[in-house]
Structures are given as structure tokens and as C-alpha cells.
Scaffold this motif. Structure first.
Motif, PDB file in Angstrom:
ATOM      1  N   GLU A 173     -63.017  20.214 -43.815  1.00 39.03           N
ATOM      2  CA  GLU A 173     -62.581  19.896 -45.766  1.00 39.03           C
ATOM      3  C   GLU A 173     -61.510  19.283 -46.074  1.00 39.03           C
ATOM      4  N   TRP A 174     -61.432  19.211 -47.595  1.00 36.95           N
ATOM      5  CA  TRP A 174     -61.249  17.980 -48.079  1.00 36.95           C
ATOM      6  C   TRP A 174     -59.945  19.129 -49.084  1.00 36.95           C
ATOM      7  N   ILE A 175     -58.855  18.055 -49.527  1.00 39.29           N
ATOM      8  CA  ILE A 175     -58.166  18.554 -50.576  1.00 39.29           C
ATOM      9  C   ILE A 175     -58.540  17.061 -52.039  1.00 39.29           C
ATOM     10  N   SER A 176     -58.585  17.372 -52.873  1.00 32.74           N
ATOM     11  CA  SER A 176     -59.315  16.220 -53.874  1.00 32.74           C
ATOM     12  C   SER A 176     -58.700  16.794 -55.290  1.00 32.74           C
ATOM     13  N   GLY A 177     -59.164  16.110 -55.843  1.00 35.74           N
ATOM     14  CA  GLY A 177     -59.149  15.864 -57.286  1.00 35.74           C
ATOM     15  C   GLY A 177     -59.688  16.351 -58.803  1.00 35.74           C
ATOM     16  N   HIS A 178     -60.119  17.130 -59.835  1.00 31.28           N
ATOM     17  CA  HIS A 178     -60.974  17.633 -59.887  1.00 31.28           C
ATOM     18  C   HIS A 178     -62.334  16.464 -60.431  1.00 31.28           C
ATOM     19  N   ALA A 179     -63.570  17.343 -61.072  1.00 33.43           N
ATOM     20  CA  ALA A 179     -64.252  15.981 -60.600  1.00 33.43           C
ATOM     21  C   ALA A 179     -64.208  14.338 -61.910  1.00 33.43           C
ATOM     22  N   HIS A 180     -62.920  14.948 -63.042  1.00 31.21           N
ATOM     23  CA  HIS A 180     -62.871  13.875 -63.689  1.00 31.21           C
ATOM     24  C   HIS A 180     -62.058  13.065 -63.127  1.00 31.21           C
ATOM     25  N   GLN A 181     -61.279  13.421 -63.008  1.00 27.54           N
ATOM     26  CA  GLN A 181     -59.828  12.518 -61.366  1.00 27.54           C
ATOM     27  C   GLN A 181     -60.286  11.217 -60.672  1.00 27.54           C
ATOM     28  N   TYR A 225     -73.872  12.229 -48.051  1.00 27.05           N
ATOM     29  CA  TYR A 225     -73.401  14.226 -48.207  1.00 27.05           C
ATOM     30  C   TYR A 225     -72.135  13.489 -49.214  1.00 27.05           C
ATOM     31  N   ALA A 226     -71.528  15.198 -49.484  1.00 20.80           N
ATOM     32  CA  ALA A 226     -71.042  15.339 -50.813  1.00 20.80           C
ATOM     33  C   ALA A 226     -69.627  16.104 -50.099  1.00 20.80           C
ATOM     34  N   PRO A 227     -68.420  15.388 -50.095  1.00 26.45           N
ATOM     35  CA  PRO A 227     -67.201  16.293 -49.630  1.00 26.45           C
ATOM     36  C   PRO A 227     -66.929  18.161 -49.570  1.00 26.45           C
ATOM     37  N   ARG A 228     -66.926  18.639 -48.690  1.00 28.21           N
ATOM     38  CA  ARG A 228     -66.607  20.406 -48.839  1.00 28.21           C
ATOM     39  C   ARG A 228     -65.289  20.074 -48.992  1.00 28.21           C
ATOM     40  N   THR A 282     -49.669  15.907 -50.511  1.00 31.84           N
ATOM     41  CA  THR A 282     -49.105  15.465 -49.041  1.00 31.84           C
ATOM     42  C   THR A 282     -48.565  16.943 -48.188  1.00 31.84           C
ATOM     43  N   ALA A 283     -48.076  18.307 -49.629  1.00 33.41           N
ATOM     44  CA  ALA A 283     -47.850  18.818 -48.836  1.00 33.41           C
ATOM     45  C   ALA A 283     -49.216  20.026 -48.480  1.00 33.41           C
ATOM     46  N   MET A 284     -49.908  20.292 -49.076  1.00 32.53           N
ATOM     47  CA  MET A 284     -51.217  20.589 -48.559  1.00 32.53           C
ATOM     48  C   MET A 284     -51.651  19.571 -47.035  1.00 32.53           C
ATOM     49  N   VAL A 285     -51.784  19.121 -47.038  1.00 37.70           N
ATOM     50  CA  VAL A 285     -52.538  18.735 -45.941  1.00 37.70           C
ATOM     51  C   VAL A 285     -51.518  18.634 -44.386  1.00 37.70           C
ATOM     52  N   ALA A 286     -50.062  17.953 -44.638  1.00 32.09           N
ATOM     53  CA  ALA A 286     -49.279  18.727 -44.160  1.00 32.09           C
ATOM     54  C   ALA A 286     -49.085  20.333 -43.477  1.00 32.09           C
ATOM     55  N   ALA A 287     -49.959  20.749 -44.184  1.00 31.77           N
ATOM     56  CA  ALA A 287     -50.174  21.913 -43.690  1.00 31.77           C
ATOM     57  C   ALA A 287     -50.878  22.576 -43.002  1.00 31.77           C
ATOM     58  N   GLY A 288     -51.928  21.708 -43.120  1.00 33.53           N
ATOM     59  CA  GLY A 288     -53.281  21.855 -42.080  1.00 33.53           C
ATOM     60  C   GLY A 288     -54.761  22.387 -43.009  1.00 33.53           C
ATOM     61  N   LEU A 289     -54.224  21.913 -44.344  1.00 35.70           N
ATOM     62  CA  LEU A 289     -55.126  23.099 -45.368  1.00 35.70           C
ATOM     63  C   LEU A 289     -56.655  22.077 -45.484  1.00 35.70           C
ATOM     64  N   ILE A 349     -57.710  17.768 -45.359  1.00 31.52           N
ATOM     65  CA  ILE A 349     -57.996  15.891 -45.972  1.00 31.52           C
ATOM     66  C   ILE A 349     -57.663  15.624 -47.191  1.00 31.52           C
ATOM     67  N   SER A 350     -57.025  14.207 -47.179  1.00 27.73           N
ATOM     68  CA  SER A 350     -57.463  14.190 -48.141  1.00 27.73           C
ATOM     69  C   SER A 350     -58.131  12.331 -48.378  1.00 27.73           C
ATOM     70  N   ALA A 351     -58.323  11.556 -49.266  1.00 26.90           N
ATOM     71  CA  ALA A 351     -58.887  10.443 -49.633  1.00 26.90           C
ATOM     72  C   ALA A 351     -57.418  10.171 -50.848  1.00 26.90           C
ATOM     73  N   VAL A 352     -56.427   9.202 -50.487  1.00 25.16           N
ATOM     74  CA  VAL A 352     -55.635   8.745 -51.799  1.00 25.16           C
ATOM     75  C   VAL A 352     -56.255   7.598 -51.455  1.00 25.16           C
ATOM     76  N   PRO A 353     -55.032   6.700 -52.565  1.00 26.81           N
ATOM     77  CA  PRO A 353     -55.040   5.347 -52.777  1.00 26.81           C
ATOM     78  C   PRO A 353     -54.045   5.041 -52.026  1.00 26.81           C
ATOM     79  N   ARG A 354     -54.089   3.801 -50.943  1.00 19.87           N
ATOM     80  CA  ARG A 354     -53.017   3.444 -50.656  1.00 19.87           C
ATOM     81  C   ARG A 354     -51.912   2.449 -51.186  1.00 19.87           C
ATOM     82  N   ILE A 355     -51.922   2.734 -52.290  1.00 23.99           N
ATOM     83  CA  ILE A 355     -50.397   1.892 -53.032  1.00 23.99           C
ATOM     84  C   ILE A 355     -49.757   3.421 -53.325  1.00 23.99           C
TER      85      ILE A 355
END
Length: 316
Positions: free
Chosen positions: A195-203, A218-221, A233-240, A242-248
Motif C-alpha cells: 500500500e502506497w502513500i502518494s501525491g495526488h494525480a496531478h503532482q 501494475y499501478a500502485p495501490r 514521512t509521519a504516515m510512513v513512520a506509522a506503518g500506514l 510506503i512512499s516514493a520520494v525524490p532523493r534530494i
């Protein structure tokens, strides 16, 4: 100086309405409308005409915008030549960028500028990618960082110079007790059931993630939506999820989460560019800013090559 009303006309050309142009330039719609009417009256030509709820430039207005952009470029050349004759580099230079670029690129660039040129007055201004062109044309910024994408394709215009800065890989962000947390690399295929935590479709974060996962079938769920890094980060840390984040974006480590490089044939990444007004590159202030920005980008890429274990919080 170039008549400021010409830049108002350029903004209306870009945004399609007086209201949108006024908002972008932090002006009142009535004030913008009044000044454009005064300009039209002085020239004795119609510059704008109604088209439904929007306005569009008349042929005369379109020609005037073309000339106004040429005049702006000539003015930038004149400023560059004049500034080059000064004995010491001094005066303001304003750098615009989106939030993660401010923390990882613009801040270290401005530190360099202040150390190298004591009389220079660098200013950072948060500017989202879609606002870069208007911010440059209005003079709100002198140089703007943005993420390449469909929403910013208009930035690469004839009156604005666009230069590539760096490619920013997208990493995986997981909680410290996630099954991936001890991995040196993870493929997107291995994360298909997550399960993913992600931005909205336009981001841009979601757009890059979706393109990469679709390429492997596949498409991320997405379970939760957030673009701002602190919330993600707060939601990922709470185990809600995973997320994809820019490295910088993760230049500063956060407790209870682990940043892991993605591997495989489809690795999402953002292309970061900067734009400046045509004719301004030879301005010593802007040239100094470009040098500092490139140095900051080089340092950022060196840090990106550090072993992942060095980026994990203690105890992970």
C-alpha cells in the motif's frame, strides 16, 4: 526602464484572464485592468477582447507582447553589461524554487554566494514549477528551478533560457520495521503488493511513480494521499504505507524511516532544470548564482552516491 504595463499584458497572455494574471503578480484585478486600458488608450489600439469568460489578445496585442519580450531581453542584456562594469559584485539576486529544491539546492547555493560575494544580496523565494515563467517575466525572480513535465512545457519559451541541472532519482521510503528496511536496493516489482502513500494525480511524485510501475505491469495501490514531506514521512513512520520520494528531498534524515534506492529497468526520476530571462546569463550576479547552484547540485549528487547505510538513522 521597460514600461511595467507590458509585463501585465504578457501575464494576461500567459494566464488567459486578468484575474489569474493579477493573482500571479500579486496585484488586484481592477488595477491590472485599469492599467491595460490606459496602455491601450495611449496606443489607440484594442489590446484585449472578450472570448466567453476569458479574454484573448487582439492581433495588435499579440504583436505588442512579441515586441515586449524582445525589449525585456534587450533590457537584460543592458543590465548585464552595466553590472559587469562594476568594481565589486553587489546588489540583489532572487532565486526561486519548489520546496525540496529550496532545502537541498537553493539554501547551500545561497550560503556559497554569501561567502564568495559579501556585498551580494541573494534572496530565496518559494516558487512552484507552474509559476516559474510568470515569476521570471514579472521580475519576481531572476532564476527559477522547476521540475520538467507536461505542466511546465511552456517554460521552454523563446524569451526564457532553460538549462538542465540534474536528474533526481526517486527512492523508496519505508518504516524502520518494514520488511524492506534492511535491503540495500528494492525493485518496483517487489513492491507491487504494497500500500502506497502518494501525491495526488496531478503532482509530479505520483506521475513519475505511476509511469514507472505501469511500465512493469501494475499501478500502485494508493491508501493515503499527501505530497508534503513531513506528512508523508509521519504516515510512513506509522506503518500506514510506503512512499516514493525524490532523493534530494531526503537530504536531512528522519527518525523511524529508511530511504532505499530503487533498482531495475524502470527507476522513476525527476529532471530538474533552471530558467532565466534571455539576455541575463551574462549578468555577473546571475552568473555567480548559476555557478553556486551548479556547485550545490554537484555536492548533492556526490552525497547521493553515499552507501545507503550512511543515510539510515541510528539503530535501523
Amino acid at each position: 526602464m521597460i514600461d511595467s504595463r507590458l509585463n501585465l499584458l504578457i501575464a494576461v497572455c500567459e494566464y488567459g484572464t486578468v484575474t489569474a494574471a493579477a493573482e500571479a503578480l500579486y496585484r488586484s484585478p481592477s488595477g491590472v485592468s485599469k492599467q491595460l486600458k490606459e496602455l491601450a488608450a495611449e496606443l489607440d489600439v484594442d489590446l484585449l477582447e472578450r472570448h466567453g469568460r476569458r479574454v484573448r489578445l487582439t492581433p495588435a496585442g499579440q504583436r505588442l507582447v512579441t515586441h515586449a519580450r524582445a525589449l525585456n531581453a534587450q533590457w537584460e542584456t543592458a543590465l548585464s553589461d552595466t553590472t559587469a562594469a562594476a568594481r565589486q559584485l553587489c546588489g540583489p539576486v532572487t532565486l526561486g524554487g519548489f520546496p525540496t529544491a529550496i532545502s537541498s539546492l537553493l539554501t547551500p547555493a545561497v550560503v556559497r554566494l554569501r561567502d564568495r560575494h559579501r556585498l551580494l544580496q541573494p534572496v530565496i523565494k518559494e516558487t512552484f514549477s507552474s509559476e516559474t515563467l510568470t515569476a521570471l517575466e514579472s521580475g519576481a525572480i531572476d532564476l527559477g528551478l522547476f521540475v520538467a513535465g507536461e505542466s511546465t512545457s511552456h517554460v521552454a519559451d523563446s524569451h526564457v533560457e532553460v538549462i538542465s541541472l540534474l536528474d533526481d532519482p526517486i527512492d523508496l521510503l519505508v518504516s524502520e520495521d518494514h520488511r524492506f528496511a534492511t535491503s540495500d536496493q528494492v525493485s518496483l516489482a517487489d513492491a507491487a503488493d504494497e500500500e502506497w502513500i502518494s501525491g495526488h494525480a496531478h503532482q509530479d511524485a505520483y506521475i513519475e511513480l505511476l509511469a514507472a510501475t505501469r511500465a512493469i505491469g501494475y499501478a500502485p495501490r494508493v491508501a493515503h494521499y499527501a505530497q508534503e514531506l513531513t506528512a508523508t514521512t509521519a504516515m510512513v513512520a506509522a506503518g500506514l504505507g510506503i512512499s516514493a520520494v525524490p532523493r534530494i528531498a531526503m537530504s536531512v534524515s528522519h527518525p523511524k524511516v529508511v530511504q532505499i534506492p530503487l533498482t531495475g529497468s524502470q527507476i522513476p526520476r525527476r529532471r530538474i532544470l533552471f530558467a532565466l530571462r534571455r539576455g541575463s546569463r551574462d549578468n555577473p550576479r546571475i552568473a555567480a548564482a548559476i555557478t553556486a547552484l551548479r556547485d550545490a547540485a554537484t555536492d548533492s549528487q556526490v552525497q547521493q552516491r553515499e552507501p545507503v547505510s550512511q543515510k539510515r538513522p541510528e539503530g535501523s
